[in-house]
Design an enzyme around this catalytic site. Structure first.
Site, PDB file in Angstrom:
ATOM      1  N   PHE A 177       0.799  -1.224   0.000  1.00 35.00           N
ATOM      2  CA  PHE A 177       0.000   0.000   0.000  1.00 35.00           C
ATOM      3  C   PHE A 177       0.831   1.273   0.000  1.00 35.00           C
ATOM      4  CE2 PHE A 177       1.070  -0.757   4.370  1.00 35.00           C
ATOM      5  CZ  PHE A 177       1.242   0.500   4.920  1.00 35.00           C
ATOM      6  N   CYS A 309       9.883   2.473   2.630  1.00 35.43           N
ATOM      7  CA  CYS A 309      10.682   1.277   2.918  1.00 35.43           C
ATOM      8  C   CYS A 309      11.987   1.655   3.612  1.00 35.43           C
ATOM      9  CB  CYS A 309      10.999   0.535   1.623  1.00 35.43           C
ATOM     10  SG  CYS A 309       9.565  -0.053   0.737  1.00 35.43           S
TER      11      CYS A 309
END
Length: 356
Positions: A177, A309
């Site tokens: 997402f 990330c």
């Protein structure tokens, strides 16, 4: 500043009014996002849908299909029918579709940015980066005719080796997402240009962006059944991974689930690329530039609604780093909630409770 986002699904258009300054969204008519199978939007055989929330406000902005094994089977059958025609084209012909798609991504940049802000909670600058970085991979896919011709090697007198790169067939891409446009673009354009058919399982939290991008792929000339979307959650992923006609799986998400997907694929001898998360540690040494480091450290953990990330989770201070920590704390305290450039989105508690 406000924007109107139109989402076309199954022949109907739902309009969502988005107040980008306040971070609020209200749905004039909340769309239902069905699966894209064989070029048509098809309701899930389960008859089930789950809400899609705007994480900045908690408002319901759509309902996305929850698919089962029968839906996966239908998508695989459609891909199987489309595969011979698509793989028979030259790589140059397939890349021509990507050239058109790349330009459509540029043309519709503002629309895609609005969708990412709406369903992903990013500020405008971050959403622009999401689309732009994804489109860089589309550009790379356009160069594949120069990368796929293979080689002729004279390995011995009178003996020549010829290696070629052939499409695998049907591949599935399972994406997270946090980057609704960029991460799917890591794999989908490359797999398509190589001659494969792709079945995408987007995150059930952010299905709107790839729903619109799938329409741009069709507009670019991609044949029906070559790119499909099957929405859902864990049972959908399991059905895709286990299907014998799916020849390869790519996954991006948490390390825990990446390991599960990798083991499941390896157990049935299936090609898999499973990318997990990371705990990123920053190390500050005594000679660091305190102002620059403080700025970048805060941007790392607070940017993209905290969902990068590469978001730093640990800062290690080595020796005397002066007032670095004080600068970090001061900059963090000065963060402003919102979705305009330089602001950070507050992900409301309701969203977290629904999607732990």
């Amino acid at each position: 500043m406000s924007a109107v986002v139109s989402i076309t699904d199954n022949g109907t258009t739902a309009t969502i009014n988005v107040n980008l300054k306040e971070g609020a969204a209200t749905a004039a008519s909340v769309p239902s996002l069905d699966n894209l199978i064989g070029g048509a939007y098809v309701p899930p055989t389960t008859g089930e849908y789950m809400p899609v929330l705007a994480p900045a406000t908690g408002e319901v902005i759509g309902n996305v299909a929850v698919s089962g094994a029968e839906d996966v089977e239908a998508a695989v059958l459609a891909a199987r029918a489309a595969l011979p025609g698509w793989r028979s084209l030259t790589c140059k012909s397939r890349a021509a579709v990507m050239f058109k798609f790349q330009q459509l991504m540029v043309t519709h940049m503002d629309e895609l940015v609005d969708l990412i802000m709406l369903e992903g909670g990013k500020n405008r600058q971050e959403a622009v980066g999401d689309v732009a970085k994804g489109n860089e991979t589309v550009e790379w896919a356009c160069s594949m005719p120069q990368l796929m011709p293979g080689q002729l090697l004279a390995v011995s007198r009178g003996i020549t080796c010829h290696d070629t790169r052939d499409p695998l067939g049907i591949v599935t891409c399972i994406v997270p997402f946090n980057f609704p446009s960029m991460v799917p673009m890591w794999t989908c354009p490359i797999a398509l240009t190589a001659g494969n058919c792709v079945i995408l399982k987007p995150s059930e939290k952010v299905p709107l962006t790839m729903n619109r991008i799938s329409q741009l792929l069709k507009e670019a000339g991609l044949p029906d059944g070559v790119f499909q979307i099957v929405n859902g959650s864990v049972p959908t992923v399991n059905a895709l991974v286990d299907h014998p006609d799916v020849k390869a799986v790519t996954f991006v998400g948490s390390s825990k689930v990446a390991e599960i997907v990798a083991k499941r694929c390896r157990a049935i001898n299936k090609r898999v690329l499973a990318l997990g998360g990371a705990k990123n540690h920053l190390v500050a040494l005594p000679d660091c530039d305190a102002e620059m480091c403080a700025r970048d450290i805060v941007a790392s953990f607070a940017g993209c609604a905290g969902q990068r990330c590469m978001a730093a989770s640990v800062l290690l201070l080595v020796g005397d780093t002066g007032d670095l920590l004080d600068r970090v704390c001061a900059k963090a305290a000065a963060l402003v909630a919102g979705q305009q450039n330089g602001q950070v989105t507050i992900i409301i508690a309701l969203t977290s409770r629904l999607y732990p």
